[in-house]
Structures are given as structure tokens and as C-alpha cells.
Design an enzyme around this catalytic site. Structure first.
Site, PDB file in Angstrom:
ATOM      1  N   LYS A 284      -5.214  28.332  29.858  1.00 10.58           N
ATOM      2  CA  LYS A 284      -6.342  28.437  30.927  1.00 10.58           C
ATOM      3  C   LYS A 284      -7.582  27.968  30.308  1.00 10.58           C
ATOM      4  CE  LYS A 284      -3.925  32.481  32.900  1.00 10.58           C
ATOM      5  NZ  LYS A 284      -3.585  31.877  34.444  1.00 10.58           N
ATOM      6  N   ARG A 358       7.172  33.831  36.566  1.00 13.43           N
ATOM      7  CA  ARG A 358       8.644  33.703  37.188  1.00 13.43           C
ATOM      8  C   ARG A 358       9.596  33.670  36.075  1.00 13.43           C
ATOM      9  NH1 ARG A 358       6.434  28.339  39.845  1.00 13.43           N
ATOM     10  NH2 ARG A 358       4.444  29.463  39.681  1.00 13.43           N
TER      11      ARG A 358
END
Length: 512
Positions: A284, A358
Site C-alpha cells: 500500500k 478474503r
């Protein structure tokens, strides 16, 4: 590690002259916005004092707007040290008759208690003549009584939360006690969630998160099982291991089981517990990491909701699966194009290591499904797309229509904001992989829904041979408040979804 304290709530009969004997640091009275100006709502003041105060509201510059709080000198017949006027916002339909929604009451009570931090005892003289109104005021007070100062060298810079709240009500003592007991448990659960989220990643990481779960569960009728990295590898939890292997702090799976004797329904909860998300090798940007200590808010919420249900004796079996890892880049970290095997055997090509939530949730959903519960819910700060779609105050719910509708109904009853979103079938082909059963990213547009479509692949079949009823709760925006505090919501960790989960578990236990 976790501050498990909670405000003391008590009820006081609204008999005549009560304010002359009620000892408190502050007496809080509600003011609403009517069609013709500020309106002093029902209160225990004498008719003469109430009339004089009402006539002075506009001169004092008081509007009754939400979050407005004004301190005034105590009136002669009021024993409290100070009189406080708290805004509740617009009255229903712009009327002047004092009509107000329960959620507005909840927010106003929470706002007042939050802004009065530093005081020891506060008396709330809000409209509380019905059980529903008392519920709203009590819950608001419990949610507003929160502060976090655990990592400061001195607590002087942070005002302590109000310790005692006395609520003036005409509800009978027995019914009031039931309401206040539940509000106290609920407030404790939400505030424990907030503290877990607020803990820095230097202190809250997989091992210590698992320890905190055990600590919070002490004295409650629950069983806590912690699977370390060796057990995870042995049992085939490739999602959690794949995400966590880049960190020196190894992952954990925490299973919390609450099994009341007469439960007729079994609810499984799966929570994302990424204690810090750097993005892994798909790193990020620096600004994108600044709030990533909150990426475990889903796991924190399912933990405390389960413990609250156990403390309240909710007649629903609940199994919570906390999928905990730290997503870091290193020589041991997972790579884009790696293929991992999720619990139960399905394989996933990892195209983006920043789509890690996920992956750990897939393990939890598959493990939870193996027990064939009646309903399975997962809760996660899963996608930035959720914030683009719904902003920072609405959470999304996706999945089976019936379950999703029940969740939005439970949220409405609890005072939380959830919005049902679809699961478009055309998104599934975008998750196809040439080398594995599916890829961890797909269609970018509508990415919140694409992530939910991915998760659905890991929901197993129930006893009837059909897919277990399931819903996915994406709380990415509402879980962490970067703006100023409002209502009963503080800055940083909010504890969102705990109230909804508890409300849903209660309705499930009573066959609704």
C-alpha cells in the site's frame, strides 16, 4: 490488555421533586428543534422553572441541534452541580409536541455522556416513559461512556469516561432493570471492540489478540480454542497461513463456542482479523497504511458479540471464527501468482497480496461450514470499494436475500446503518483463474460485490444439501472514524456491527 470496564447504569423514578434530591455532577435535559424554534422536552423540573428555561432558549442561543451541549448554572431547586441542555435534533415532522425517534434519543444520550467525560455521575432527564425510550437512552449512555488512554504515559490529557449514569424514568423498576442490564452488557461489548481496534499493532498482533479473546471470555459459558501456526499447517488452513507467513508474528485461528443447553438454532460467525495490513508485496502507499490497525475490526466484533450473547443467555448456539494474521512484506511473504489451498481443498491464485482479507475469511467460512450451522455470517473491513459505494457510515450486507433482509432489520432495531447490496452473477467469471479454482481478485468495478462473490465460493452445504444461508457484512468505512466524534460514536474504533449481530442472534433464538 483490554479494558473491560463499563459505565454503571441505574434508573430513578420520575416522581415529583426528584431533582431536588438527585445527587449528581450534572442534570441533562433534552432540547429538540421544533418548527418554530427550540423545544424543551419532557423533564422533571417544576412547571415554573421549565417555563422560564423554555422561554430563555433562543436568548441563550440554543437551537436543539444534534450534538449541541450547553452547560448552565444549576437552578435553585436542582441538586445537581450544573444543568446541561443537550440537543436531540429535529423533532418528528417538524412538530412542537416533543415527538422524537428512539435513535435520535440514543444518539443524543450518547453525545451528552461522551461530551461530559471527566464527570463522575450524570443524571439524564430525557424522555423515557416507555420501555423503548428507556432502551434508547440507556444504550446511548452506555455507548457514549468510552475513552481510550491505554498507551499514554499520563492519562491527564484524556478525560475519563463518565462512571455512573442515573436515568430518570417512569418505567417500573423491574422492567427498567432488565433494560439497563442488557444495555450495560451491550455497552461493554461495543467498548471492548473499540479498544481492540484502537490498540496499536505493536501491541495487538495475532498472538496477543488470541490472548485478549481468552481474557475477555473469562467467567463466561464459552469455550475458546486457539490454533497456532503448526496446527493451522497440519489442518490445512492455507489462506490464513499464506497471508501471515510474511510476518515474524505468526497467524492464529481462534474458535469461540457458546452452546446453551436449549438452543434450537446454530449461528456461525466469521471475522477478518488482520492486525495490520501493509498490503504485503502488493504494498500500500504510506497514507493507505495509516488506519490499517483497524483491519481486525470484524474479528473483534464477532468475538464481543458472541461473549455478549453468552452473558445475556441468548438461546442461540454461536460459533465464532476469528481469522487472525498480520500482512507484511518479507522474504517469506506470499507472492502475486502464488497458488494456495484453502481449508477444505479449493485452490486460489493470489494475484494481489493486498486482497488478503478474503483469503483468511475463506478458511473461516470453509471451517464454519463444516459444522453445518443454520446460518453463517461473515464480518470484515474488506474493501475500499465499500466506502466508495456507501461512504463512512453505512455498512453493506450481501448474500441470501432473506438473511440480508433479516440483518438490515436487526440493524434498524439496534440503531445501526446497513444497506443491502446485490451479488451480480456476471461478476463470478471475472474470478476465473487459468491455474487454480479461482483468483483472489476480479472485476474492479463493483469491487465490494466481487469480493462477496469470492467469499460465497467457500460457503458449504447444510444438512439439507443446499448452500448454508449466508450473508457478508462489509464494514470497511464505518469500523473506523477518522473524522470528529458524533453522537455516541468516538473517534477511531467505533464497534460497528456488534449491536446488529447481537440483535440478530436474539431474533434467531426466538424463532424470528
Amino acid at each position: 490488555m483490554v479494558d473491560n470496564s463499563v459505565v454503571s447504569l441505574s434508573s430513578v423514578s420520575s416522581k415529583a421533586g426528584i431533582v431536588a434530591s438527585l445527587d449528581s455532577d450534572a442534570l441533562v435535559i433534552a432540547v429538540g428543534q421544533g418548527s418554530e424554534g427550540p423545544v424543551l422536552l419532557n423533564n422533571p423540573l417544576s412547571e415554573q422553572e421549565a417555563s422560564a428555561l423554555s422561554d430563555s432558549l433562543q436568548l441563550l442561543g440554543i437551537s436543539g441541534a444534534a450534538d449541541e451541549l450547553r452547560r448552565l448554572p444549576a437552578l435553585p431547586d436542582v441538586k445537581a452541580k450544573v444543568l446541561v441542555l443537550a440537543g436531540v435534533g429535529p423533532l418528528k415532522d417538524g412538530t412542537n409536541d416533543g415527538s422524537i425517534s428512539n435513535e435520535a434519543l440514543r444518539r443524543a444520550a450518547g453525545s451528552a455522556i461522551r461530551q461530559l467525560s471527566g464527570l463522575e455521575t450524570v443524571a439524564l432527564a430525557f424522555p423515557a416513559s416507555s420501555v423503548a425510550e428507556l432502551v434508547a437512552v440507556a444504550e446511548g449512555a452506555a455507548l457514549g461512556a468510552y475513552s481510550y488512554a491505554a498507551r499514554r504515559s499520563s492519562t491527564d490529557a484524556v478525560k475519563a469516561a463518565v462512571k455512573n449514569v442515573k436515568i430518570i424514568t417512569s418505567v417500573n423498576a423491574k422492567a427498567a432493570k432488565t433494560v439497563l442490564d442488557r444495555a450495560s452488557v451491550l455497552g461493554k461489548a461495543v467498548n471492548a471492540t473499540r479498544t481492540l481496534v484502537n490498540e496499536p499493532p505493536s501491541h495487538l498482533y495475532p498472538e496477543t489478540f488470541a490472548q485478549a479473546a481468552k481474557e475477555l471470555a473469562k467467567g463466561l459459558p464459552v469455550k475458546v480454542t486457539v490454533l497456532d501456526e503448526k496446527r493451522l499447517e497440519k489442518d490445512g488452513y492455507g489462506g490464513i497461513l499464506g497471508v501471515g507467513k510474511g510476518s515474524s508474528r505468526q497467524p492464529r485461528l481462534v474458535k469461540v463456542e457458546y452452546s446453551p443447553a436449549r438452543a434450537k438454532r446454530h449461528l456461525a460467525l466469521v471475522g477478518k482479523g488482520i492486525t495490520f495490513d501493509s498490503g504485503g508485496l502488493s504494498l500500500k502507499p504510506a497514507t493507505g497504511m495509516m488506519t490499517m490497525k483497524c483491519d481486525m475490526a470484524g474479528a473483534a466484533a464477532i468475538l464481543t458479540a458472541t461473549l455478549a450473547a453468552a452473558e445475556l443467555g441468548v438461546p442461540t448456539k454461536i460459533t465464532a471464527w476469528l481469522c487472525i494474521a498480520e500482512n507484511m512484506p518479507s522474504g517469506a511473504a506470499g507472492r502475486p501468482s502464488d497458488v494456495i489451498t484453502i481449508f477444505g481443498g479449493k485452490t486460489v491464485e493470489v494475484l494481489n497480496t493486498d486482497a488478503e482479507g478474503r483469503l483468511v475469511m475463506a478458511d473461516g467460512l470453509a471451517a464454519g461450514s463444516a459444522e453445518q450451522p443454520d446460518v453463517i455470517l461473515d464480518v470484515a473491513t474488506l474493501t475500499g470499494a465499500q466506502m466508495i459505494a456507501l461512504g463512512n457510515r453505512y455498512s453493506a450486507v450481501m448474500g441470501d436475500d432473506e438473511i440480508s433482509a433479516s440483518i438490515t432489520a436487526a440493524a434498524a432495531a439496534a440503531g445501526e446503518l446497513f444497506w443491502q447490496m446485490p451479488l451480480p452473477e456476471e461478476l463470478r467469471p471475472s474470478l476465473d483463474s487459468p491455474v487454480a479454482d479461482l483468483a483472489n481478485i476480479g472485476e474492479k468495478m463493483g469491487g465490494m460485490m466481487t469480493a462477496a462473490v469470492f467469499l460465497k465460493e467457500f460457503v458449504g452445504k447444510g444438512k439439507d444439501g443446499e448452500q448454508i444461508p449466508w450473508a457478508h457484512l462489509d464494514i470497511a468505512g464505518p469500523a473506523f472514524n477518522e473524522a470528529g466524534a458524533y453522537g455516541y460514536t468516538p473517534k477511531q474504533g467505533t464497534g460497528v456491527s456488534v449491536r446488529t449481530l447481537l440483535s440478530y442472534a436474539e431474533s434467531l433464538g426466538h424463532g424470528k
